[in-house]
Motif scaffolding. Structure first.
Motif, PDB file in Angstrom:
ATOM      1  N   GLN A 119      76.411  99.986  -6.145  1.00 19.88           N
ATOM      2  CA  GLN A 119      77.693  99.314  -5.701  1.00 19.88           C
ATOM      3  C   GLN A 119      77.988 100.193  -4.371  1.00 19.88           C
ATOM      4  OE1 GLN A 119      80.066  99.732  -9.060  1.00 19.88           O
ATOM      5  NE2 GLN A 119      80.112  97.594  -9.556  1.00 19.88           N
ATOM      6  N   GLU A 132      88.023 100.399   0.737  1.00 20.93           N
ATOM      7  CA  GLU A 132      88.201  98.862   0.466  1.00 20.93           C
ATOM      8  C   GLU A 132      87.189  98.384  -0.769  1.00 20.93           C
ATOM      9  OE1 GLU A 132      88.123  94.998   3.055  1.00 20.93           O
ATOM     10  OE2 GLU A 132      88.525  96.789   4.071  1.00 20.93           O
ATOM     11  N   VAL A 133      86.076  98.921  -0.414  1.00 15.61           N
ATOM     12  CA  VAL A 133      84.841  98.475  -1.256  1.00 15.61           C
ATOM     13  C   VAL A 133      84.879  99.051  -2.464  1.00 15.61           C
ATOM     14  CG1 VAL A 133      82.455  98.794  -1.323  1.00 15.61           C
ATOM     15  CG2 VAL A 133      83.410  98.310   1.072  1.00 15.61           C
ATOM     16  N   GLN A 135      87.832  99.662  -4.128  1.00 12.72           N
ATOM     17  CA  GLN A 135      89.133  98.813  -4.697  1.00 12.72           C
ATOM     18  C   GLN A 135      88.402  97.775  -5.212  1.00 12.72           C
ATOM     19  OE1 GLN A 135      92.034  98.793  -1.824  1.00 12.72           O
ATOM     20  NE2 GLN A 135      93.279 100.320  -3.095  1.00 12.72           N
ATOM     21  N   ARG A 136      87.547  97.001  -4.432  1.00 17.25           N
ATOM     22  CA  ARG A 136      87.126  95.583  -4.912  1.00 17.25           C
ATOM     23  C   ARG A 136      86.222  95.715  -6.173  1.00 17.25           C
ATOM     24  NH1 ARG A 136      85.870  94.348   0.664  1.00 17.25           N
ATOM     25  NH2 ARG A 136      83.673  94.776   0.455  1.00 17.25           N
ATOM     26  N   VAL A 137      85.388  96.763  -6.008  1.00 16.69           N
ATOM     27  CA  VAL A 137      84.511  97.280  -7.431  1.00 16.69           C
ATOM     28  C   VAL A 137      85.504  97.343  -8.467  1.00 16.69           C
ATOM     29  CG1 VAL A 137      83.165  98.996  -8.229  1.00 16.69           C
ATOM     30  CG2 VAL A 137      82.707  97.971  -6.147  1.00 16.69           C
ATOM     31  N   GLN A 139      88.163  96.241  -9.181  1.00 10.81           N
ATOM     32  CA  GLN A 139      89.219  95.162  -9.498  1.00 10.81           C
ATOM     33  C   GLN A 139      88.370  94.300 -10.580  1.00 10.81           C
ATOM     34  OE1 GLN A 139      90.564  93.002  -6.241  1.00 10.81           O
ATOM     35  NE2 GLN A 139      91.540  94.960  -5.263  1.00 10.81           N
ATOM     36  N   GLN A 140      86.745  94.469 -10.581  1.00  8.27           N
ATOM     37  CA  GLN A 140      85.997  93.950 -11.399  1.00  8.27           C
ATOM     38  C   GLN A 140      86.449  94.388 -12.880  1.00  8.27           C
ATOM     39  OE1 GLN A 140      82.253  93.667 -10.012  1.00  8.27           O
ATOM     40  NE2 GLN A 140      82.859  93.531  -8.015  1.00  8.27           N
ATOM     41  N   GLY A 206      94.549  98.462  -5.646  1.00 10.64           N
ATOM     42  CA  GLY A 206      93.853  97.301  -5.129  1.00 10.64           C
ATOM     43  C   GLY A 206      94.353  95.910  -5.721  1.00 10.64           C
TER      44      GLY A 206
END
Length: 208
Positions: A119, A132-133, A135-137, A139-140, A206
């Motif tokens: 990831q 940011e990346v 955080q997006r990870v 959030q899953q 996030g």
């Protein structure tokens, strides 16, 4: 030097080096919670260091050495019916749990590491987008569960490894056993809890 001695010392030294890396890595991640701008500056500067690929290869080699020696030592001890380590932990439920679950903790840690690298390393986030990346990870939901499980597994592995490493190096004695165990508990809770806190904090931030 006999092979069993090589296994013990190799497992202990490689584990010590990996624990040192975890401390440094955790220290580098903490600003992501409290100082995002400074964290991005740090991440960008780190990713452009010419020695970083050498460090990554060295960490991969150290992990391979630790894994191979630990597996070989565990299989040899089981084949010989060695129960001395478990017997020495009677009355120490935390150490006993960490010892019994070391294989499961190792498997979970490897699974988490593979996902984490996939990831956030292949490919590596662009400059200024590391947080940011991540955080997006997080959030899953499945990723957050795996990261949380990985944090707890690392904590358990360190709880066992601190005592085992000192024993393998011949440094564990009745006089210092209590101090080493308490130090292991502090190290395990600090690193495992720290990674868990960062994962949960970034996931909540996030979502917000």
């Amino acid at each position: 030097m006999q092979v069993p001695t090589v296994m013990r010392i190799g497992s202990a030294i490689s584990g010590l080096l990996l624990a040192l890396f975890l401390v440094v890595h955790l220290a580098g991640l903490l600003p992501a919670l409290i100082a995002p701008v400074q964290f991005e500056h740090y991440a960008t500067a780190l990713h452009h260091q010419p020695w970083l690929p050498v460090l990554e290869v060295s960490l991969a080699a150290t992990t391979a050495v630790h894994l191979s020696f630990t597996v070989a030592k565990t299989l040899r001890n089981r084949g010989a019916g060695n129960t001395a380590a478990l017997n020495s932990r009677r009355g120490q439920p935390l150490q006993a749990l960490a010892s019994r679950s070391k294989v499961a903790a190792g498997v979970v840690t490897l699974g988490f590491l593979a996902l984490h690298l996939q990831q956030l390393r292949w490919p590596r986030p662009a400059d200024g987008l590391e947080r940011e990346v991540l955080q997006r990870v997080l959030q899953q939901p499945i990723s957050l569960v795996i990261y949380a499980a990985g944090s707890l597994a690392i904590g358990l592995h360190l709880l066992h490894g601190t005592e085992a490493g000192h024993r393998n190096l011949g440094l564990l004695t009745p006089a210092n056993g209590s101090s080493i165990r308490w130090g292991g508990r502090l190290l395990a809770s600090g690193i495992g809890g720290g990674f868990l806190l960062i994962s949960l904090g970034l996931a909540i931030g996030g979502l917000a």
